[in-house]
Design a protein around this motif. Structure first.
Motif, PDB file in Angstrom:
ATOM      1  N   THR A 101      -1.943   4.265   0.751  1.00 13.36           N
ATOM      2  CA  THR A 101      -3.338   4.148   0.329  1.00 13.36           C
ATOM      3  C   THR A 101      -4.026   3.046   1.112  1.00 13.36           C
ATOM      4  O   THR A 101      -3.493   1.944   1.238  1.00 13.36           O
ATOM      5  CB  THR A 101      -3.417   3.818  -1.173  1.00 13.36           C
ATOM      6  OG1 THR A 101      -2.709   4.819  -1.903  1.00 13.36           O
ATOM      7  CG2 THR A 101      -4.852   3.788  -1.652  1.00 13.36           C
ATOM      8  N   ARG A 102      -5.164   3.372   1.650  1.00  8.47           N
ATOM      9  CA  ARG A 102      -5.958   2.349   2.334  1.00  8.47           C
ATOM     10  C   ARG A 102      -7.434   2.653   2.078  1.00  8.47           C
ATOM     11  O   ARG A 102      -7.947   3.699   2.489  1.00  8.47           O
ATOM     12  CB  ARG A 102      -5.666   2.360   3.835  1.00  8.47           C
ATOM     13  CG  ARG A 102      -6.328   1.185   4.556  1.00  8.47           C
ATOM     14  CD  ARG A 102      -5.936   1.188   6.027  1.00  8.47           C
ATOM     15  NE  ARG A 102      -6.568   0.078   6.722  1.00  8.47           N
ATOM     16  CZ  ARG A 102      -6.051  -1.142   6.820  1.00  8.47           C
ATOM     17  NH1 ARG A 102      -4.890  -1.401   6.262  1.00  8.47           N
ATOM     18  NH2 ARG A 102      -6.687  -2.099   7.458  1.00  8.47           N
ATOM     19  N   GLY A 103      -8.072   1.748   1.367  1.00  8.06           N
ATOM     20  CA  GLY A 103      -9.470   1.957   1.029  1.00  8.06           C
ATOM     21  C   GLY A 103      -9.653   3.245   0.246  1.00  8.06           C
ATOM     22  O   GLY A 103      -8.981   3.478  -0.744  1.00  8.06           O
TER      23      GLY A 103
ATOM     24  N   ASN B  70       0.807  -1.222   0.000  1.00  6.53           N
ATOM     25  CA  ASN B  70       0.000   0.000   0.000  1.00  6.53           C
ATOM     26  C   ASN B  70       0.840   1.274   0.000  1.00  6.53           C
ATOM     27  O   ASN B  70       0.301   2.370   0.025  1.00  6.53           O
ATOM     28  CB  ASN B  70      -0.911   0.038   1.234  1.00  6.53           C
ATOM     29  CG  ASN B  70      -2.036  -0.964   1.115  1.00  6.53           C
ATOM     30  OD1 ASN B  70      -2.135  -1.656   0.104  1.00  6.53           O
ATOM     31  ND2 ASN B  70      -2.870  -1.053   2.126  1.00  6.53           N
TER      32      ASN B  70
ATOM     33  N   GLY C  41     -11.465   9.599  -1.493  1.00  7.99           N
ATOM     34  CA  GLY C  41     -12.046   9.549  -2.824  1.00  7.99           C
ATOM     35  C   GLY C  41     -13.026   8.422  -3.024  1.00  7.99           C
ATOM     36  O   GLY C  41     -12.767   7.275  -2.650  1.00  7.99           O
TER      37      GLY C  41
ATOM     38  N   THR D 116      -6.092   8.245   0.719  1.00  5.71           N
ATOM     39  CA  THR D 116      -4.727   8.306   0.218  1.00  5.71           C
ATOM     40  C   THR D 116      -4.011   9.411   0.980  1.00  5.71           C
ATOM     41  O   THR D 116      -4.518  10.540   1.071  1.00  5.71           O
ATOM     42  CB  THR D 116      -4.703   8.624  -1.289  1.00  5.71           C
ATOM     43  OG1 THR D 116      -5.451   7.641  -1.985  1.00  5.71           O
ATOM     44  CG2 THR D 116      -3.275   8.645  -1.825  1.00  5.71           C
TER      45      THR D 116
ATOM     46  N   SER E 258     -14.414  13.523  -4.272  1.00  6.46           N
ATOM     47  CA  SER E 258     -13.121  13.435  -3.593  1.00  6.46           C
ATOM     48  C   SER E 258     -12.919  14.691  -2.758  1.00  6.46           C
ATOM     49  O   SER E 258     -13.360  15.781  -3.128  1.00  6.46           O
ATOM     50  CB  SER E 258     -11.975  13.258  -4.597  1.00  6.46           C
ATOM     51  OG  SER E 258     -11.818  14.409  -5.372  1.00  6.46           O
TER      52      SER E 258
ATOM     53  N   THR F 267      -6.337  12.568   0.943  1.00  4.94           N
ATOM     54  CA  THR F 267      -7.428  12.563  -0.031  1.00  4.94           C
ATOM     55  C   THR F 267      -8.389  11.437   0.302  1.00  4.94           C
ATOM     56  O   THR F 267      -7.978  10.294   0.515  1.00  4.94           O
ATOM     57  CB  THR F 267      -6.886  12.358  -1.457  1.00  4.94           C
ATOM     58  OG1 THR F 267      -5.918  13.362  -1.733  1.00  4.94           O
ATOM     59  CG2 THR F 267      -8.003  12.458  -2.485  1.00  4.94           C
TER      60      THR F 267
END
Lengths: 266, 396
Positions: free
Chosen positions: B103-105, B58, B154, B108, B159, B152
């Motif tokens: 990034t997780r789910g 990730n 999104g 970001t 977003s 972020t």
């Protein structure tokens, strides 16, 4: 169906192989008898090509009308199938465009959404529907050709049978139901009777054929009959692009969040 | 234990992806006319840029460095490696980007030196507040990375961007002894060290993708990355960067054969020396066959006048009709034309450009920048700076 044409990435490119089990053979044997309905033929072609994901490295040769050749390459990741799939295409060569990427989010009921990322300016740009007839980065594929649509977005008509590369095929005419969303008026598709792979597409504007996609080198990859060489010809420009699929893999783990505009920027 | 570690390393190597790219570019510039503070007719510069990306599960690591030099001391002659990019001249060696992204789910998070671009318009981006530029050459600019943290959230249709930058990275302004700085004749100007703010900047942006339009709203609080000048004694000038707050919005909407884009922002400041004003852009864009076209109008409304001397190309290019046209001749050759024409006719910039690629790595670009106009006008003041450009680039 024009769009189906470059469902190349997925649909045409991926057809499920007949299993070597007796029951399956039995059903396969039956298919031609009821598959004279063109919609059923397309549905069967899509069913055979259904995968959870796909990855390949595309090697492209673009031939201009004067037969000058330029080479490009990209990698493609695709999650899902047909009307619900998402794909990211990233250029890896030439060096000048390395990193340029396109995100295609397909929808079952309408045209896809597309965004292009250009690292040199650090911006993503949504590709407007009316601009999708434009060539995709100097290839003979248009942006529209890079999307794939659900079978329900077209009306089909069986117009005959005709061999392509010596293989018997059904010739099917596909017209988009919402004509405003496509640059093409209709498409002709030649679907092979033996493995349900689409051997050729011809896309028309009015009554003029404008792009032809010819698919060859059909191989069985992880149980999916897949054309490994796709030749798109722009019949008006008299240029063509040959795309060869290398390092092709199906059903590999991919995450949904890898197919967002945020992920495109990476 | 050892075998577990080896197994882990093996698994990590399977999931890691490394990519790199870069180029070496050399540019020759020819000026037919001299300028009052610059007698040269020719200049040259070279830039080596290298970018590398490493993805591990990730996490994603991005790094980029620039190394450059030139014939006219626009670039420093020291071997220092610059991180903050606040130097008067361009640094010879810069860390252009160095960031880590997690990034997780739907989330970001990116931290480090990075590029953040806001806005949708192409001709001018009033809402692009985290994107300082190098204006040493006013009409051929490059973005500077900023040190920031960016979160972020999104979804396919929405977003939300939250950005915090601990220090301002100012835009680099023209050097006083060179032709892109327009100075009053006969007055020797001495430039003092700039007064750079130390406080952080932050901003937020919500973007929505709807069925008929895509639009966003943005907010920024921090400092203008373009300077005002205050005079100390008679001819000592000092740059300073006033507080700035921005309320912005942008939208893109397909309208039949064209796409309509608009972007607008209103700027306020607690500093009475700074103007309060609104910038807006209205543009149409269309691609057809081998052609692409973007055309529009960039406007400005000043609601409160300050009394400081300012250097602001962003505002200087407003009250203008702006257009860009591109034509792809074939897979290796293309033409482009950029035009900025002031509505009062006092400034015109035309920049035709021809590009040809050779094989997989080489590219040559020949361009002409024709500038005409009257000295009081922002574009017109550079009427002696028309020039020809030849660039050779090797990309890898």
């Amino acid at each position: 169906m024009n769009r189906l044409s470059v469902t190349w990435v997925s649909q045409q490119v991926s057809q499920q192989v007949a299993q070597a089990l007796l029951p399956a053979l039995f059903f396969l044997h039956l298919i031609p008898s009821f598959a004279q309905d063109p919609r059923q033929i397309i549905e069967e072609a899509q069913r055979r090509g259904r995968v959870t994901s796909q990855r390949y490295e595309g090697v492209l040769e673009v031939f201009s009308a004067a037969n000058k050749v330029s080479k490009k390459s990209w990698t493609t990741d695709r999650l899902g199938s047909f009307g619900n799939s998402k794909a990211i295409i990233r250029f890896t060569a030439p060096a000048e465009v390395k990193g340029v990427a396109l995100l295609v989010v397909n929808h079952p009921d309408r045209a896809s959404d597309q965004w292009m990322w250009t690292p040199a300016i650090g911006r993503d740009r949504r590709i407007a529907l009316q601009d999708r007839g434009t060539r995709f980065f100097g290839t003979d594929f248009s942006f529209e050709d890079l999307e794939e649509r659900d079978v329900n977005q077209y009306d089909y008509r069986l117009t005959g049978e005709e061999p392509i590369d010596g293989a018997p095929c059904w010739r099917i005419e596909a017209r988009p139901r919402q004509t405003k969303t496509s640059q093409y008026t209709f498409a002709r598709i030649w679907v092979r009777k033996d493995n349900y792979v689409s051997a050729q597409y011809e896309n028309f504007i009015q009554d003029q054929p404008v792009r032809r996609l010819h698919q060859t080198d059909i191989q069985n990859v992880q149980g999916i009959w897949t054309p490994r060489t796709l030749e798109m010809t722009d019949l008006r420009r008299k240029s063509r692009t040959i795309l060869r699929l290398e390092k092709l893999e199906y059903n590999i783990p991919m995450q949904d969040e890898a197919f967002t505009v945020q992920a495109l920027r990476q | 234990m050892k075998s577990s570690a080896l197994c882990l390393l093996f698994c990590l190597s399977l999931t890691a992806q490394f990519t790199q790219r870069g180029y070496l570019e050399t540019t020759a510039i020819a000026y037919p006319e001299t300028a009052p503070n610059d007698s040269s007719h020719a200049a040259g510069e070279s830039l080596f840029r290298y970018e590398a990306f490493y993805k591990l599960t990730n996490f994603r690591f991005a790094g980029a460095v620039d190394a450059r030099t030139d014939t006219h001391l626009e670039t420093e002659r020291t071997l220092d490696l610059s991180w903050w990019d606040r130097t008067r001249q361009r640094p010879a060696f810069t860390i252009r980007r160095l960031s880590v992204t997690y990034t997780r789910g739907k989330f970001t998070f990116e931290a480090g030196k990075q590029f953040i671009r806001w806005g949708k318009a192409d001709v001018l981006n009033p809402t692009d507040r985290f994107a300082p530029r190098d204006f040493v050459n006013v009409i051929d600019t490059d973005f500077l990375g900023i040190t920031a943290a960016r979160l972020t959230y999104g979804t396919p249709s929405d977003s939300i961007d939250l950005v915090c930058a601990p220090r301002l990275t100012p835009s680099r302004v023209p050097l006083l002894n060179q032709r892109w700085a327009i100075l009053p004749p006969g007055v020797p100007i001495h430039e003092l060290d700039p007064a750079l703010p130390g406080a952080p900047q932050y901003g937020a942006r919500w973007n929505h993708i709807g069925a008929i339009a895509e639009y966003s709203f943005s907010f920024y609080n921090g400092f203008d990355n373009l300077p005002l000048y205050r005079a100390e004694l008679r001819a000592d000038l000092q740059r300073y960067y006033p507080q700035m707050r921005m309320y912005g919005a942008d939208a893109a909407m397909p309208l039949g054969p064209v796409t309509f884009k608009t972007e607008a922002a209103y700027f306020t400041s607690t500093n009475p020396q700074a103007d309060e004003y609104a910038l807006y852009v209205l543009q149409l864009e269309r691609q057809a066959g081998e052609w692409s076209f973007v055309g529009g109008y960039a406007g400005q409304v000043v609601t409160s006048h300050g009394n400081s001397l300012a250097f602001s190309p962003q505002r200087g290019f407003t009250r203008s009709f702006v257009a860009h046209a591109g034509y792809t001749i074939d897979t290796n050759r293309s033409l482009a034309l950029e035009a900025i024409i002031r509505q009062n006719g006092n400034g015109i910039l035309l920049k035709p450009e021809y590009t040809q690629s050779f094989g997989q790595h080489w590219r040559i670009t020949a361009a002409l920048a024709a500038i005409r106009g009257q000295p009081p006008d922002f574009i017109g003041q550079y009427h002696q700076n028309s020039h020809g450009i030849l660039t050779v680039r090797y990309s890898f």
